[in-house]
Design a protein around this motif. Structure first.
Motif, PDB file in Angstrom:
ATOM      1  N   ASP A 172       0.672  -1.232  -0.049  1.00 13.03           N
ATOM      2  CA  ASP A 172       0.048   0.033   0.001  1.00 13.03           C
ATOM      3  C   ASP A 172       0.818   1.410   0.090  1.00 13.03           C
ATOM      4  OD1 ASP A 172      -2.007   1.548   0.180  1.00 13.03           O
ATOM      5  OD2 ASP A 172      -2.679   1.362   2.353  1.00 13.03           O
ATOM      6  N   ARG A 173       1.353   1.536  -1.017  1.00 11.85           N
ATOM      7  CA  ARG A 173       2.301   2.706  -1.300  1.00 11.85           C
ATOM      8  C   ARG A 173       2.046   3.517  -2.612  1.00 11.85           C
ATOM      9  NH1 ARG A 173       7.003  -1.546  -1.434  1.00 11.85           N
ATOM     10  NH2 ARG A 173       7.268  -1.813  -3.630  1.00 11.85           N
ATOM     11  N   PRO A 174       2.120   4.670  -2.749  1.00  8.38           N
ATOM     12  CA  PRO A 174       1.905   5.369  -3.934  1.00  8.38           C
ATOM     13  C   PRO A 174       2.695   4.770  -5.281  1.00  8.38           C
ATOM     14  CG  PRO A 174       2.993   7.058  -2.525  1.00  8.38           C
ATOM     15  CD  PRO A 174       2.959   5.510  -1.770  1.00  8.38           C
ATOM     16  N   GLY A 175       1.969   4.552  -6.420  1.00  9.42           N
ATOM     17  CA  GLY A 175       2.400   4.108  -7.713  1.00  9.42           C
ATOM     18  C   GLY A 175       2.127   2.744  -7.877  1.00  9.42           C
ATOM     19  N   VAL A 176       1.668   2.068  -6.960  1.00 12.32           N
ATOM     20  CA  VAL A 176       1.529   0.660  -7.118  1.00 12.32           C
ATOM     21  C   VAL A 176       0.452   0.361  -8.132  1.00 12.32           C
ATOM     22  CG1 VAL A 176       0.850  -1.428  -6.067  1.00 12.32           C
ATOM     23  CG2 VAL A 176       2.547  -0.206  -4.876  1.00 12.32           C
ATOM     24  N   ALA A 177      -0.740   0.937  -7.875  1.00  7.99           N
ATOM     25  CA  ALA A 177      -1.898   0.618  -9.009  1.00  7.99           C
ATOM     26  C   ALA A 177      -1.343   1.172 -10.272  1.00  7.99           C
ATOM     27  CB  ALA A 177      -3.073   1.351  -8.427  1.00  7.99           C
ATOM     28  N   ALA A 178      -0.722   2.242 -10.348  1.00  7.49           N
ATOM     29  CA  ALA A 178      -0.405   2.651 -11.726  1.00  7.49           C
ATOM     30  C   ALA A 178       0.485   1.562 -12.707  1.00  7.49           C
ATOM     31  CB  ALA A 178       0.141   4.240 -11.584  1.00  7.49           C
ATOM     32  N   GLY A 179       1.555   1.108 -11.553  1.00  2.48           N
ATOM     33  CA  GLY A 179       2.274   0.006 -12.231  1.00  2.48           C
ATOM     34  C   GLY A 179       1.704  -1.179 -12.592  1.00  2.48           C
ATOM     35  N   VAL A 180       0.709  -1.669 -11.993  1.00  2.00           N
ATOM     36  CA  VAL A 180       0.075  -2.772 -12.351  1.00  2.00           C
ATOM     37  C   VAL A 180      -0.857  -2.493 -13.594  1.00  2.00           C
ATOM     38  CG1 VAL A 180      -2.229  -4.278 -11.720  1.00  2.00           C
ATOM     39  CG2 VAL A 180      -0.128  -3.662 -10.071  1.00  2.00           C
ATOM     40  N   ALA A 181      -1.418  -1.237 -13.605  1.00  2.31           N
ATOM     41  CA  ALA A 181      -2.017  -1.006 -14.708  1.00  2.31           C
ATOM     42  C   ALA A 181      -1.434  -0.993 -16.082  1.00  2.31           C
ATOM     43  CB  ALA A 181      -2.955   0.553 -14.630  1.00  2.31           C
ATOM     44  N   MET A 182      -0.145  -0.215 -15.996  1.00  2.00           N
ATOM     45  CA  MET A 182       0.971  -0.199 -16.920  1.00  2.00           C
ATOM     46  C   MET A 182       1.246  -1.602 -17.409  1.00  2.00           C
ATOM     47  SD  MET A 182       4.603   1.293 -17.102  1.00  2.00           S
ATOM     48  CE  MET A 182       5.273   0.011 -16.150  1.00  2.00           C
ATOM     49  N   ARG A 183       1.406  -2.499 -16.600  1.00  2.00           N
ATOM     50  CA  ARG A 183       1.896  -3.707 -17.129  1.00  2.00           C
ATOM     51  C   ARG A 183       0.701  -4.533 -17.755  1.00  2.00           C
ATOM     52  NH1 ARG A 183       7.271  -3.897 -17.876  1.00  2.00           N
ATOM     53  NH2 ARG A 183       8.422  -4.121 -15.811  1.00  2.00           N
ATOM     54  N   MET A 184      -0.354  -3.933 -17.389  1.00  2.00           N
ATOM     55  CA  MET A 184      -1.752  -4.620 -17.966  1.00  2.00           C
ATOM     56  C   MET A 184      -1.803  -4.342 -19.500  1.00  2.00           C
ATOM     57  SD  MET A 184      -3.249  -6.892 -16.407  1.00  2.00           S
ATOM     58  CE  MET A 184      -2.828  -7.500 -14.807  1.00  2.00           C
ATOM     59  N   ALA A 185      -1.593  -2.544 -19.587  1.00  2.00           N
ATOM     60  CA  ALA A 185      -1.826  -1.992 -20.927  1.00  2.00           C
ATOM     61  C   ALA A 185      -0.558  -2.667 -21.768  1.00  2.00           C
ATOM     62  CB  ALA A 185      -1.502  -0.620 -20.436  1.00  2.00           C
ATOM     63  N   GLU A 186       0.498  -2.876 -21.208  1.00  2.00           N
ATOM     64  CA  GLU A 186       1.644  -3.457 -22.194  1.00  2.00           C
ATOM     65  C   GLU A 186       1.126  -4.796 -22.862  1.00  2.00           C
ATOM     66  OE1 GLU A 186       5.645  -1.475 -19.914  1.00  2.00           O
ATOM     67  OE2 GLU A 186       4.879  -3.521 -19.667  1.00  2.00           O
ATOM     68  N   ALA A 187       0.469  -5.537 -22.047  1.00  2.00           N
ATOM     69  CA  ALA A 187       0.038  -7.006 -22.836  1.00  2.00           C
ATOM     70  C   ALA A 187      -1.278  -6.695 -23.122  1.00  2.00           C
ATOM     71  CB  ALA A 187       0.027  -7.696 -21.381  1.00  2.00           C
ATOM     72  N   GLU A 188      -1.840  -5.499 -23.650  1.00  2.00           N
ATOM     73  CA  GLU A 188      -2.937  -5.306 -24.291  1.00  2.00           C
ATOM     74  C   GLU A 188      -4.252  -5.994 -23.490  1.00  2.00           C
ATOM     75  OE1 GLU A 188      -2.191  -6.436 -28.325  1.00  2.00           O
ATOM     76  OE2 GLU A 188      -1.010  -4.772 -28.782  1.00  2.00           O
ATOM     77  N   ILE A 189      -4.402  -5.707 -22.437  1.00  2.00           N
ATOM     78  CA  ILE A 189      -5.489  -6.175 -21.508  1.00  2.00           C
ATOM     79  C   ILE A 189      -6.217  -5.136 -21.068  1.00  2.00           C
ATOM     80  CG2 ILE A 189      -5.859  -7.411 -19.572  1.00  2.00           C
ATOM     81  CD1 ILE A 189      -3.241  -8.945 -19.602  1.00  2.00           C
ATOM     82  N   SER A 190      -7.462  -5.180 -21.327  1.00  2.00           N
ATOM     83  CA  SER A 190      -8.210  -4.038 -20.828  1.00  2.00           C
ATOM     84  C   SER A 190      -9.098  -4.309 -19.623  1.00  2.00           C
ATOM     85  CB  SER A 190      -9.368  -3.799 -21.838  1.00  2.00           C
ATOM     86  OG  SER A 190      -8.813  -3.273 -23.227  1.00  2.00           O
TER      87      SER A 190
END
Length: 440
Positions: free
Chosen positions: A358-376
């Motif tokens: 639970d720290r800043p940027g974690v959710a954004a990092g997860v979302a970025m990896r999902m986007a890189e894999a072309e997962i909506s």
């Protein structure tokens, strides 16, 4: 006067004893309906002294079940010993070779040797019947083989193991852990002392292999089935599923797609509005998707002495009527060797639970990896830890918290790749939970 069908039963556990009792009380009706009576003439089991609720002396006892399988006093052999090898296999092979009809509840034997046994039965012109091998008292094999010839089946899926369904139902309704429910299932006799075969999905896989062969007229290919069990499911997963409008069930799924036949067994989120989501406890259910009937769901008791014996007696009744069906719906020589659809190419929605810091940027990092894999992502939910010792001015504790993602349709390989990268980034504190979503 027509001679009775003489039946020999190898294996006198709960099911075998129930078969004898059902035949005793229903034989007059069977005779009136089918014009020929059924007479149990021979029995065999490991322990002759065990009380089974009926008088053993009225039947000829065989210490050697192979002698029963070749006896001149037996027309139809019922194999209820169990297991894919050893005595069970020898009984069935010996009986078929001797020109005897065979009725069995042995899914493990059929999943491994079903094609060879069916070919032998066809060569000898005798029945090899196994309604009781899948879903207990539910007549799903008869439905697939005899009631739906006018349908092209695209998919079938179901709850095929009562032990797993009981455990998941108790976990959901009472908030218990897997281990707590498993111990209770063992105490009640729903789970074996070693429950691995049930809870890790192998029992379901054997049953699915049989249904797949009949539904799609393909050779049995149990080794092609992707298998996951339920031991990793937590109360939190069930709670999150409920909040999102789903229930978690262990499903066996088989479907035909452009790549071939896809067969998989795994925990699955199904919409609460679906018929299969309403199936709780030890009950089984199978849904068949076809072009003419659209969707057909069969629900009933999937195990137990009387329900399974009911299916055995139904097969015996078919033998009485002279119905020696092709065991898998058509001649073994006509069964296709279907292309295996690799699990990595499976496409659908996914539930992903990540235990993140639970720290800043974690959710954004997860979302970025999902986007890189072309997962909506359809939705993303974060649960705050109630046990956090302290929080910063933004309300973050730094302690691990669950982050739940629901995806739109994505491939298995893309999901696995994204989760692996997220893990490599050091964003998660525990192994991830991935559960597939099966929508209506």
């Amino acid at each position: 006067m027509t001679r009775p069908l003489r039946v020999g039963i190898a294996g006198l556990g709960t099911v075998g004893a129930s078969v004898i009792q059902i035949l005793a009380r229903r034989n007059e009706i069977l005779t009136q309906r089918h014009g020929r009576s059924v007479q149990v003439t021979a029995i065999s089991a490991r322990d002759r002294t065990k009380d089974r609720g009926f008088d053993l002396s009225t039947y000829r006892w065989f210490d050697d079940p192979l002698a029963l399988a070749t006896s001149d006093e037996v027309d139809c052999v019922v194999e209820l010993v169990g297991g894919s090898e050893g005595t069970a296999r020898e009984i069935v092979e010996t009986a078929l070779t001797a020109g005897k009809h065979v009725v069995t509840a042995n899914k493990a034997l059929l999943a491994k040797h079903g094609l060879a046994l069916a070919r032998l039965a066809e060569q000898k012109g005798v029945a090899l019947a196994f309604e009781a091998s899948v879903a207990g008292g539910i007549p799903v094999i008869k439905t697939l083989r005899e009631a739906l010839p006018g349908n092209a089946i695209s998919r079938l899926y179901g709850i095929l193991n009562g032990t797993c369904n009981y455990i998941l139902s108790r976990m959901e309704m009472e908030g218990l852990t897997f281990q707590e429910c498993l111990k209770d299932a063992q105490r009640l006799g729903y789970a074996e002392a070693d429950p691995t075969f049930d809870v890790e999905g192998f029992d379901t896989a054997h049953k699915l292999a049989i249904l797949t062969s009949i539904a799609f007229e393909t050779e049995i290919d149990a080794e092609a089935i992707y298998v996951e069990g339920i031991s990793s499911i937590t109360p939190l997963d069930l709670t999150m599923a409920s909040e999102l409008g789903f229930r978690i069930k262990l499903l066996g799924v088989a479907e035909r797609n452009a790549m071939g036949i896809e067969q998989r067994v795994h925990p699955t989120m199904v919409p609460k509005s679906s018929a299969i989501a309403q199936v709780m406890g030890v009950t089984n259910a199978v849904t068949i998707d076809a072009d003419a009937v659209k969707e057909l769901t069969l629900i009933g008791p999937g195990a137990g002495g009387d329900p399974t014996a009911s299916a055995v007696v139904a097969d015996i009744a078919d033998v009485v009527l002279g119905k020696a069906h092709h065991p898998f719906g058509c001649s073994v020589d006509r069964l296709e060797r279907a292309s295996r659809a690799p699990m990595q190419r499976h496409e659908g929605g996914y539930y992903i639970r990540l235990t993140v810091h639970d720290r800043p940027g974690v959710a954004a990092g997860v979302a970025m990896r999902m986007a890189e894999a072309e997962i909506s992502l359809e939705s993303i939910l974060q649960k705050r830890s109630e046990k956090a010792a302290s929080q910063d001015k933004h309300g973050r504790s730094g302690a691990p918290v669950p982050l739940v993602l629901i995806t739109y349709a994505a491939t298995e390989s893309a999901i696995r790749s994204a989760v692996e990268r997220i893990s490599g980034d050091g964003l998660i504190a525990e192994p991830p939970q991935v559960i597939r979503i099966e929508r209506e």
